[in-house]
Design a protein around this motif. Structure first.
Motif, PDB file in Angstrom:
ATOM      1  N   UNK A  95      33.356   7.005  15.127  1.00 14.67           N
ATOM      2  CA  UNK A  95      34.317   6.748  16.201  1.00 14.67           C
ATOM      3  C   UNK A  95      35.635   7.456  16.044  1.00 14.67           C
ATOM      4  N   UNK A  96      35.779   8.374  15.058  1.00 16.09           N
ATOM      5  CA  UNK A  96      37.040   9.093  14.871  1.00 16.09           C
ATOM      6  C   UNK A  96      37.398   9.935  16.085  1.00 16.09           C
ATOM      7  N   UNK A  97      36.344  10.455  16.799  1.00 11.09           N
ATOM      8  CA  UNK A  97      36.551  11.183  18.056  1.00 11.09           C
ATOM      9  C   UNK A  97      36.165  10.242  19.189  1.00 11.09           C
ATOM     10  N   UNK A  98      37.055   9.982  20.123  1.00  8.75           N
ATOM     11  CA  UNK A  98      36.820   8.924  21.133  1.00  8.75           C
ATOM     12  C   UNK A  98      35.729   9.248  22.133  1.00  8.75           C
ATOM     13  N   UNK A  99      35.637  10.509  22.607  1.00  9.77           N
ATOM     14  CA  UNK A  99      34.703  10.825  23.701  1.00  9.77           C
ATOM     15  C   UNK A  99      33.474  11.548  23.163  1.00  9.77           C
ATOM     16  N   UNK A 100      32.398  11.474  23.909  1.00 11.41           N
ATOM     17  CA  UNK A 100      31.145  12.124  23.532  1.00 11.41           C
ATOM     18  C   UNK A 100      31.270  13.638  23.587  1.00 11.41           C
ATOM     19  N   UNK A 101      32.008  14.099  24.577  1.00  6.75           N
ATOM     20  CA  UNK A 101      32.168  15.564  24.680  1.00  6.75           C
ATOM     21  C   UNK A 101      32.894  16.128  23.458  1.00  6.75           C
ATOM     22  N   UNK A 102      33.897  15.395  22.936  1.00  2.08           N
ATOM     23  CA  UNK A 102      34.605  15.864  21.747  1.00  2.08           C
ATOM     24  C   UNK A 102      33.679  15.851  20.535  1.00  2.08           C
ATOM     25  N   UNK A 127      43.696   5.094  12.950  1.00  9.41           N
ATOM     26  CA  UNK A 127      42.627   5.529  13.840  1.00  9.41           C
ATOM     27  C   UNK A 127      42.868   4.979  15.238  1.00  9.41           C
ATOM     28  N   UNK A 128      42.239   5.609  16.252  1.00 12.33           N
ATOM     29  CA  UNK A 128      42.402   5.130  17.628  1.00 12.33           C
ATOM     30  C   UNK A 128      41.945   3.669  17.779  1.00 12.33           C
ATOM     31  N   UNK A 129      41.080   3.259  16.890  1.00 18.62           N
ATOM     32  CA  UNK A 129      40.611   1.876  16.932  1.00 18.62           C
ATOM     33  C   UNK A 129      41.620   0.912  16.309  1.00 18.62           C
ATOM     34  N   UNK A 130      42.729   1.453  15.708  1.00 20.34           N
ATOM     35  CA  UNK A 130      43.747   0.634  15.092  1.00 20.34           C
ATOM     36  C   UNK A 130      43.571   0.469  13.607  1.00 20.34           C
ATOM     37  N   UNK A 131      42.508   0.972  13.038  1.00 21.81           N
ATOM     38  CA  UNK A 131      42.253   0.832  11.612  1.00 21.81           C
ATOM     39  C   UNK A 131      42.933   1.983  10.854  1.00 21.81           C
ATOM     40  N   UNK A 132      43.531   1.658   9.707  1.00 18.22           N
ATOM     41  CA  UNK A 132      44.219   2.671   8.901  1.00 18.22           C
ATOM     42  C   UNK A 132      43.226   3.412   8.018  1.00 18.22           C
ATOM     43  N   UNK A 133      43.484   4.689   7.812  1.00 19.24           N
ATOM     44  CA  UNK A 133      42.724   5.500   6.870  1.00 19.24           C
ATOM     45  C   UNK A 133      43.705   6.424   6.151  1.00 19.24           C
ATOM     46  N   UNK A 134      43.225   7.079   5.069  1.00 23.89           N
ATOM     47  CA  UNK A 134      44.109   7.849   4.197  1.00 23.89           C
ATOM     48  C   UNK A 134      43.517   9.248   3.993  1.00 23.89           C
ATOM     49  N   UNK A 154      25.434   7.671  13.791  1.00 23.52           N
ATOM     50  CA  UNK A 154      26.000   6.747  14.777  1.00 23.52           C
ATOM     51  C   UNK A 154      26.445   5.429  14.149  1.00 23.52           C
ATOM     52  N   UNK A 155      25.853   5.012  13.051  1.00 19.25           N
ATOM     53  CA  UNK A 155      26.202   3.742  12.427  1.00 19.25           C
ATOM     54  C   UNK A 155      27.352   3.867  11.415  1.00 19.25           C
TER      55      UNK A 155
END
Length: 572
Positions: free
Chosen positions: A145-152, A58-65, A139-140
């Motif tokens: 956070x998978x999409x970085x921007x609010x517009x996305x 993920x953009x946050x650096x966390x791995x997912x599958x 939001x929680x």
């Protein structure tokens, strides 16, 4: 399924059937399978097993599958992925292969949107929600956070809502179709809901049926009209299907009736089938149509049968002709058939042979036995004529005097000294002898005729000489002999006896004929004969020139011959 128990690994337990075949049971899911679970696979088997899970960061650096089969994503590492990855690493180290950079590939925008849509769906977001309502619900969550921007995030939410509306609309359409089908089934079972009955009248019988509840009073009359249209169409289809089945039944009845042939007529068949159920279920046009179709089938089958019979007859006739030709060859080889054999005599000798009897059957087609016999003799004569040229060459080259008095044995003994004798067909020896004897006899006749003609001509000239010398009945031979002895016509008569005989004949008989004009008639006849002979000679020369021209044309049209070596010549 029962059997002996084997190993247990994780949630899986190994079992054996009575024939020692393995199967596996999962106590957690209570499922059974013949396929070996990952826990029971060896390292090599795990390393060769394809994995549906992929690791991403993920953009946050966390791995997912991400599961490519179910299109779902999780944060925790799946057991399947861990087992396969560890087995592949062990196999690489065991085989001495370099370590593979297992850095997960970056996630695509499509995958990110899919995870965000899963988040919205898991929070039961519907198509009527606003962005603010959805944001407070999600939001929680870590996936927010998978999409970085609010517009996305808003764009993905809009796409989700649109897809949700389309899905709900499709579900509503299917639900309405099911409700309409339930309403139509109810109307089908209502005997009053038929063409000609108004909706108000039909409603009085079904107004309390719960299948009317999904529709408004304004929609029901239109739906009733739709039902009547569908019901009439179904009735027509059922009638057409019933008509088709009844026609097939009647056709099957016709096919089972062996008394009906391609020559049967409808008037007779109709009288026999008036009590038949399948016959009575159809109108007269359909009955006639079935009969005509069946008659066309029978006529086609009859035509095919006749055509097959004709084909078989042609094949049989051809085989009979081939067998008869073999009979002719056998008769030729054993001496019963030769160049001069007559058909009537040969027919009498083979009349009991089955190969001849097959040729005279009424069904036999093609050439007649006599025609095949003639063809065989023609081929035999053609072969004989080719061999005959060798005989001519042999006779010309041998220093032997051949005569018509020579016997067959002497003739064959004489020509056997030539090298071409061995190439002659022994079956033609007698024919060669007879043919050559005929040739010699003809030559002898022509020679004798030529001598007679020459003698007659000389005598005619001698008589003309006597006439020109004014020989009278009182003239003496000794007197006239001295005056004509130097003439060529005199010397053409070889003996004095013949000259005296002609002289006596002239003075006693021929003198009167010469005086009467017979001499002029004879001269005219000789002149005409000479003219005809000259024309024949001209025709023969013309034919010889034509042959030369054709031979020259053939040589020019063919490929040019190679240059001849010195000493060679070409015969025109």
């Amino acid at each position: 399924m029962s059997g002996s128990v084997g190993l247990t690994k994780g949630d899986w337990t190994e079992y054996f059937t009575d024939d020692r075949k393995k199967y596996y049971h999962n106590k957690k899911t209570n499922s059974t399978t013949w396929d070996k679970p990952l826990e029971f696979k060896s390292t090599e088997e795990l390393a060769a097993t394809p994995c549906v899970w992929k690791e991403f960061t993920h953009d946050s650096g966390r791995k997912y599958y991400y599961n490519s089969s179910t299109k779902t994503s999780v944060w925790e590492e799946p057991t399947e992925y861990k087992l396969i990855r560890d087995a592949q690493e062990i196999m690489r180290q065991k085989n001495g292969e370099p370590e593979i950079d297992d850095k997960p590939a970056p996630m695509s925008e499509k995958q990110k949107n899919a995870i965000f849509h899963q988040l919205l769906e898991s929070k039961l977001v519907t198509s009527t929600w606003t962005w603010d309502m959805a944001m407070r619900a999600i939001i929680n969550d870590e996936r927010y956070g998978i999409l970085p921007s609010l517009s996305e995030k808003k764009a993905s939410f809009t796409e989700y809502v649109t897809n949700r509306k389309n899905h709900e609309r499709e579900e509503q359409r299917k639900k309405t179709e099911r409700q309409k089908e339930a309403l139509f089934d109810m109307l089908r079972n209502c005997e009053h809901a038929r063409p000609g009955a108004s909706w108000r009248k039909v409603l009085s019988f079904i107004e309390f049926d719960p299948r009317l509840n999904p529709f408004t009073p304004q929609e029901l009359p239109g739906l009733y009209d739709d039902f009547l249209y569908i019901w009439e169409r179904e009735q027509k289809e059922q009638a057409a299907q019933a008509r088709k089945e009844n026609m097939q039944k009647l056709l099957s009845t016709f096919q089972a009736d062996k008394t009906i042939t391609w020559e049967s007529v409808w008037r007779q068949v109709k009288a026999e089938y008036e009590t038949n159920a399948a016959y009575q279920a159809l109108d007269k046009n359909d009955r006639l149509t079935v009969f005509q179709d069946y008659m066309r089938d029978l006529e086609r089958d009859e035509e095919n049968r006749k055509r097959a019979e004709q084909t078989n007859n042609r094949v049989r006739s051809r085989k009979n002709r081939e067998a008869f030709r073999r009979l002719l060859l056998e008769c030729y080889q054993d001496g019963r058939l030769g160049l001069h054999t007559k058909w009537k005599d040969f027919q009498e000798s083979i009349k009991s042979d089955e190969r001849y009897l097959h040729m005279v059957e009424p069904t036999q087609t093609g050439s007649l036995p006599s025609e095949l016999f003639g063809d065989f003799l023609d081929e035999l004569e053609e072969t004989f004529m080719k061999e005959r040229k060798k005989i001519k060459e042999i006779v010309q080259e041998l220093p032997v005097e051949f005569s018509v008095k020579m016997s067959e044995a002497d003739f064959l003994a004489a020509i056997s000294r030539h090298q071409l004798y061995q190439s002659l067909n022994p079956r033609f020896h007698s024919a060669f002898y007879l043919d050559f004897m005929d040739h010699l006899a003809e030559e002898e006749k022509r020679r004798v005729k030529a001598i007679e003609s020459k003698k007659k001509h000389a005598e005619e000239r001698f008589l003309d000489l006597l006439y020109d010398a004014h020989v009278k009945p009182a003239t003496k031979w000794e007197e006239i002999r001295e005056t004509i002895s130097e003439k060529s016509a005199f010397q053409a008569i070889p003996t004095e006896e013949d000259r005296l005989r002609l002289f006596n004949d002239f003075v006693t008989v021929r003198h009167t004929e010469y005086e009467g004009g017979d001499r002029e008639k004879r001269h005219k006849k000789e002149k005409k004969h000479k003219s005809h002979k000259r024309h024949r000679d001209d025709d023969r020369d013309r034919r010889r020139d034509d042959r030369k021209r054709r031979a020259s044309h053939d040589r020019r049209s063919s490929s040019p011959p190679a240059e001849m070596e010195e000493g060679e010549s070409r015969i025109e």
